[in-house]
Write an enzyme that holds these catalytic residues in place. Structure first.
Site, PDB file in Angstrom:
ATOM      1  CB  SER A  60     -43.328   2.026 -31.799  1.00  0.00           C
ATOM      2  OG  SER A  60     -43.408   0.676 -32.155  1.00  0.00           O
ATOM      3  CE1 TYR A  82     -46.701   3.869 -36.357  1.00  0.00           C
ATOM      4  CE2 TYR A  82     -45.470   1.863 -35.917  1.00  0.00           C
ATOM      5  CZ  TYR A  82     -46.253   2.908 -35.473  1.00  0.00           C
ATOM      6  OH  TYR A  82     -46.591   2.997 -34.130  1.00  0.00           O
ATOM      7  CE  LYS A 113     -45.311   6.181 -33.792  1.00  0.00           C
ATOM      8  NZ  LYS A 113     -46.076   7.233 -33.141  1.00  0.00           N
TER       9      LYS A 113
HETATM   10  P1  NAD Z   1     -55.279   5.307 -32.545  1.00  0.00           P
HETATM   11  O1  NAD Z   1     -55.333   5.302 -34.022  1.00  0.00           O
HETATM   12  O2  NAD Z   1     -56.397   4.673 -31.789  1.00  0.00           O
HETATM   13  O3  NAD Z   1     -55.099   6.803 -31.996  1.00  0.00           O
HETATM   14  C1  NAD Z   1     -54.426   7.805 -32.718  1.00  0.00           C
HETATM   15  C2  NAD Z   1     -55.361   8.999 -32.830  1.00  0.00           C
HETATM   16  O4  NAD Z   1     -54.686  10.037 -33.541  1.00  0.00           O
HETATM   17  C3  NAD Z   1     -56.638   8.689 -33.587  1.00  0.00           C
HETATM   18  O5  NAD Z   1     -57.752   9.065 -32.798  1.00  0.00           O
HETATM   19  C4  NAD Z   1     -56.548   9.527 -34.867  1.00  0.00           C
HETATM   20  O6  NAD Z   1     -57.810   9.984 -35.295  1.00  0.00           O
HETATM   21  C5  NAD Z   1     -55.615  10.649 -34.428  1.00  0.00           C
HETATM   22  N1  NAD Z   1     -54.832  11.268 -35.505  1.00  0.00           N
HETATM   23  C6  NAD Z   1     -54.059  10.648 -36.433  1.00  0.00           C
HETATM   24  N2  NAD Z   1     -53.480  11.559 -37.240  1.00  0.00           N
HETATM   25  C7  NAD Z   1     -53.900  12.787 -36.808  1.00  0.00           C
HETATM   26  C8  NAD Z   1     -53.642  14.109 -37.230  1.00  0.00           C
HETATM   27  N3  NAD Z   1     -52.887  14.397 -38.298  1.00  0.00           N
HETATM   28  N4  NAD Z   1     -54.237  15.132 -36.560  1.00  0.00           N
HETATM   29  C9  NAD Z   1     -55.027  14.877 -35.503  1.00  0.00           C
HETATM   30  N5  NAD Z   1     -55.307  13.643 -35.055  1.00  0.00           N
HETATM   31  C10 NAD Z   1     -54.748  12.602 -35.694  1.00  0.00           C
HETATM   32  O7  NAD Z   1     -53.881   4.649 -32.140  1.00  0.00           O
HETATM   33  P2  NAD Z   1     -53.329   4.174 -30.729  1.00  0.00           P
HETATM   34  O8  NAD Z   1     -53.203   2.706 -30.752  1.00  0.00           O
HETATM   35  O9  NAD Z   1     -54.069   4.836 -29.631  1.00  0.00           O
HETATM   36  O10 NAD Z   1     -51.844   4.751 -30.840  1.00  0.00           O
HETATM   37  C11 NAD Z   1     -51.491   6.010 -30.309  1.00  0.00           C
HETATM   38  C12 NAD Z   1     -50.034   6.278 -30.630  1.00  0.00           C
HETATM   39  O11 NAD Z   1     -49.227   5.216 -30.108  1.00  0.00           O
HETATM   40  C13 NAD Z   1     -49.711   6.335 -32.134  1.00  0.00           C
HETATM   41  O12 NAD Z   1     -48.782   7.362 -32.347  1.00  0.00           O
HETATM   42  C14 NAD Z   1     -49.095   4.985 -32.420  1.00  0.00           C
HETATM   43  O13 NAD Z   1     -48.210   5.035 -33.485  1.00  0.00           O
HETATM   44  C15 NAD Z   1     -48.375   4.695 -31.102  1.00  0.00           C
HETATM   45  N6  NAD Z   1     -48.164   3.246 -30.898  1.00  0.00           N
HETATM   46  C16 NAD Z   1     -49.239   2.402 -30.938  1.00  0.00           C
HETATM   47  C17 NAD Z   1     -49.026   1.023 -30.795  1.00  0.00           C
HETATM   48  C18 NAD Z   1     -50.195   0.062 -30.885  1.00  0.00           C
HETATM   49  O14 NAD Z   1     -49.955  -1.119 -31.168  1.00  0.00           O
HETATM   50  N7  NAD Z   1     -51.430   0.483 -30.641  1.00  0.00           N
HETATM   51  C19 NAD Z   1     -47.739   0.523 -30.589  1.00  0.00           C
HETATM   52  C20 NAD Z   1     -46.672   1.415 -30.521  1.00  0.00           C
HETATM   53  C21 NAD Z   1     -46.908   2.793 -30.676  1.00  0.00           C
HETATM   54  N1  UFG Z   2     -50.801 -11.935 -36.022  1.00  0.00           N
HETATM   55  C1  UFG Z   2     -51.392 -13.061 -36.570  1.00  0.00           C
HETATM   56  N2  UFG Z   2     -52.544 -12.886 -37.270  1.00  0.00           N
HETATM   57  C2  UFG Z   2     -53.133 -11.668 -37.459  1.00  0.00           C
HETATM   58  C3  UFG Z   2     -52.513 -10.524 -36.889  1.00  0.00           C
HETATM   59  C4  UFG Z   2     -51.342 -10.702 -36.187  1.00  0.00           C
HETATM   60  O1  UFG Z   2     -50.893 -14.170 -36.439  1.00  0.00           O
HETATM   61  O2  UFG Z   2     -54.170 -11.599 -38.130  1.00  0.00           O
HETATM   62  C5  UFG Z   2     -49.563 -12.111 -35.260  1.00  0.00           C
HETATM   63  C6  UFG Z   2     -48.389 -11.380 -35.890  1.00  0.00           C
HETATM   64  O3  UFG Z   2     -47.752 -12.206 -36.825  1.00  0.00           O
HETATM   65  C7  UFG Z   2     -47.526 -11.077 -34.671  1.00  0.00           C
HETATM   66  C8  UFG Z   2     -48.542 -10.932 -33.515  1.00  0.00           C
HETATM   67  O4  UFG Z   2     -49.739 -11.527 -33.985  1.00  0.00           O
HETATM   68  O5  UFG Z   2     -46.731 -12.161 -34.387  1.00  0.00           O
HETATM   69  C9  UFG Z   2     -48.794  -9.499 -33.155  1.00  0.00           C
HETATM   70  O6  UFG Z   2     -49.096  -8.791 -34.345  1.00  0.00           O
HETATM   71  P1  UFG Z   2     -49.603  -7.284 -34.339  1.00  0.00           P
HETATM   72  O7  UFG Z   2     -49.826  -6.878 -35.749  1.00  0.00           O
HETATM   73  O8  UFG Z   2     -50.722  -7.113 -33.374  1.00  0.00           O
HETATM   74  O9  UFG Z   2     -48.363  -6.510 -33.693  1.00  0.00           O
HETATM   75  P2  UFG Z   2     -46.851  -6.404 -34.176  1.00  0.00           P
HETATM   76  O10 UFG Z   2     -46.018  -7.020 -33.110  1.00  0.00           O
HETATM   77  O11 UFG Z   2     -46.666  -6.859 -35.553  1.00  0.00           O
HETATM   78  O12 UFG Z   2     -46.691  -4.823 -34.209  1.00  0.00           O
HETATM   79  C10 UFG Z   2     -46.937  -4.048 -33.041  1.00  0.00           C
HETATM   80  C11 UFG Z   2     -47.552  -2.698 -33.398  1.00  0.00           C
HETATM   81  C12 UFG Z   2     -46.610  -1.843 -34.169  1.00  0.00           C
HETATM   82  C13 UFG Z   2     -45.294  -1.779 -33.496  1.00  0.00           C
HETATM   83  C14 UFG Z   2     -44.766  -3.163 -33.207  1.00  0.00           C
HETATM   84  C15 UFG Z   2     -43.496  -3.108 -32.428  1.00  0.00           C
HETATM   85  O13 UFG Z   2     -48.727  -2.864 -34.138  1.00  0.00           O
HETATM   86  O14 UFG Z   2     -47.120  -0.518 -34.180  1.00  0.00           O
HETATM   87  O15 UFG Z   2     -45.721  -3.872 -32.421  1.00  0.00           O
HETATM   88  O16 UFG Z   2     -43.737  -2.487 -31.223  1.00  0.00           O
HETATM   89  F1  UFG Z   2     -44.433  -1.141 -34.316  1.00  0.00           F
END
Ligand code: NAD
Ligand code: UFG
Length: 350
Positions: free
Chosen positions: A127, A153, A157
């Site tokens: 991330s 979190y 990572k």
């Molecule tokens: P998500 O929650 O939709 O998908 C993650 C999946 O992993 C889920 O289906 C959950 O049930 C499964 N899971 C969690 N812990 C587990 C375990 N111990 N054993 C088996 N399955 C497990 O999330 P996503 O948005 O698809 O994110 C996927 C990956 O990308 C995550 O590692 C997340 O940290 C990373 N990531 C996501 C974002 C974002 O904003 N969505 C940003 C940066 C990184």
């Molecule tokens: N925001 C609002 N209102 C809300 C939710 C979010 O104003 O109810 C704003 C936040 O302040 C931020 C933007 O929308 O400025 C995006 O917020 P998110 O929570 O969607 O995302 P972040 O940028 O905070 O975090 C995301 C991922 C994390 C990751 C991070 C850096 O959720 O997993 O980007 O990559 F770590």
């Protein structure tokens, strides 16, 4: 001819499910591992509908080592794409041990199985959060990561990135590609797959979706006094299908050792611009109000995606408008499905 057999952990989740579709369509054989903590089993039907293939599904938790070993023994995997993990930043501050156990110990279990059964390739969901605070908002892979991270979190990572580097040092055959995602949003253009987290969402787009459905009264915008053009925070939103294609590119261009790539568009968009884009796509105003800043939010950051362009031949193709249109299509599909489920359960009760 099959290109290879990939284990996708977290494959029924938001990003995992879209990546499974891209992998199958590109000719890979896929098996999915997920404990369904944050996803629904119905996603498998949607994957089959989109690809004509039903990937084998393992309802296994990464922490269940004996089940993991049994799966690997029969698996014959060529590579792993590792999405499974907990991802709620705020929750990780309240329950750090759950995050270290699930994300870090879970990954160590996975890597032990890979080592035992001779699987040497992994693509890992990292991330942009590992960059912490930097002098410039345009994050580039050469910046020092892991310093002053704002949440457990983020630290999980970064720790996993370091563990993968150590494994690569110990094993010359090992390849790890660390993909640092920026802000993934959107849905599959079919409207069949999208973000549908269990429980109350934390991220901007899932909350906007709940507001549009009337399930949350209004969007709280966290602060409009940041040093950005309109005062609201700026992020690099990336369409989940572009992100999924980035995994395919990473898989196909994998080289020995550890590689790190930013997956983002390189463009920043503010919270207010996201609200306007959603309203434009839906044709309706989105109720919102400005509230206090959220602790830990940075004013602005976005990717420098040059390296992924050069080495993976990958760049984003879809726009903010595409993200909004596809999200709305998924929302519409999902709302009718939820209504259908509700009617079915009422009938069962009668
Ligand atoms: P998500 O929650 O939709 O998908 C993650 C999946 O992993 C889920 O289906 C959950 O049930 C499964 N899971 C969690 N812990 C587990 C375990 N111990 N054993 C088996 N399955 C497990 O999330 P996503 O948005 O698809 O994110 C996927 C990956 O990308 C995550 O590692 C997340 O940290 C990373 N990531 C996501 C974002 C974002 O904003 N969505 C940003 C940066 C990184
Ligand atoms: N925001 C609002 N209102 C809300 C939710 C979010 O104003 O109810 C704003 C936040 O302040 C931020 C933007 O929308 O400025 C995006 O917020 P998110 O929570 O969607 O995302 P972040 O940028 O905070 O975090 C995301 C991922 C994390 C990751 C991070 C850096 O959720 O997993 O980007 O990559 F770590």
């Amino acid at each position: 001819m099959k290109k290879g057999k990939i284990l996708v952990t977290g494959g029924t989740g938001f990003i995992g499910s879209h990546t499974v579709v891209e992998l199958i369509q590109a000719g890979y054989e896929v098996e999915i591992l997920d404990n369904l903590f944050n996803s629904k089993i119905g996603v498998l039907t949607k994957i089959a509908e989109l690809t004509g293939v039903s990937p084998k599904f393992h309802d296994i938790d990464l922490l269940e080592m004996s089940k993991m070993e049994k799966m690997f023994e029969k698996g014959g995997f060529d590579a792993v794409i590792h999405f499974a993990g907990l991802k709620a930043v705020g929750e990780s501050v309240e329950k750090p041990l759950d995050y270290y156990e699930n994300n870090v110990s879970g990954t160590v279990n996975l890597l032990k199985c890979m080592q035992e059964y001779g699987v040497h390739k992994i693509v890992f969901s990292s991330s942009a959060t590992v960059y912490g605070t930097q002098d410039s908002p345009r994050y580039v892979e050469t910046m020092q990561a892991g310093v002053n991270l704002s949440s457990p979190y983020g630290r999980t990572k970064f720790m996993i990135e370091e563990i993968l580097r150590d494994v690569a040092t110990s094993d010359p055959e090992f390849s790890a590609t660390l993909l640092r995602y920026f802000n993934p949003v959107g849905a599959h253009p079919s409207g069949l797959l999208g973000e549908n987290p269990n429980g109350r969402p934390n991220n901007l787009m899932p909350i906007i979706m709940k507001v549009a459905q009337g399930k949350i009264a209004e969007l709280s915008i966290y602060g409009n006094d940041y040093p950005t053009p309109d005062g609201t925070c700026v992020r690099d939103y990336i369409h989940v299908v572009d992100l999924a294609k980035g995994h395919l590119a990473a898989m196909e261009k994998m080289t020995a050792g550890v590689q790190v790539y930013n997956l983002g568009s390189g463009k920043g968009t503010s919270v207010l611009e996201m609200v306007k884009a959603f309203s434009k796509a839906s044709g309706e105003a989105l109720p919102h109000k400005v509230v206090e800043r959220r602790a830990g939010d940075l004013a602005e950051f976005y990717a420098d995606p040059t390296l992924a362009g050069e080495k993976l031949g990958w760049k984003t193709e879809l726009s903010i408008d595409d993200m909004m249109k596809d999200t709305l299509r998924f929302l519409h599909n999902n709302a009718s499905e939820e209504e259908e489920d509700r009617k079915q359960s009422c009938k069962t009760l009668e």
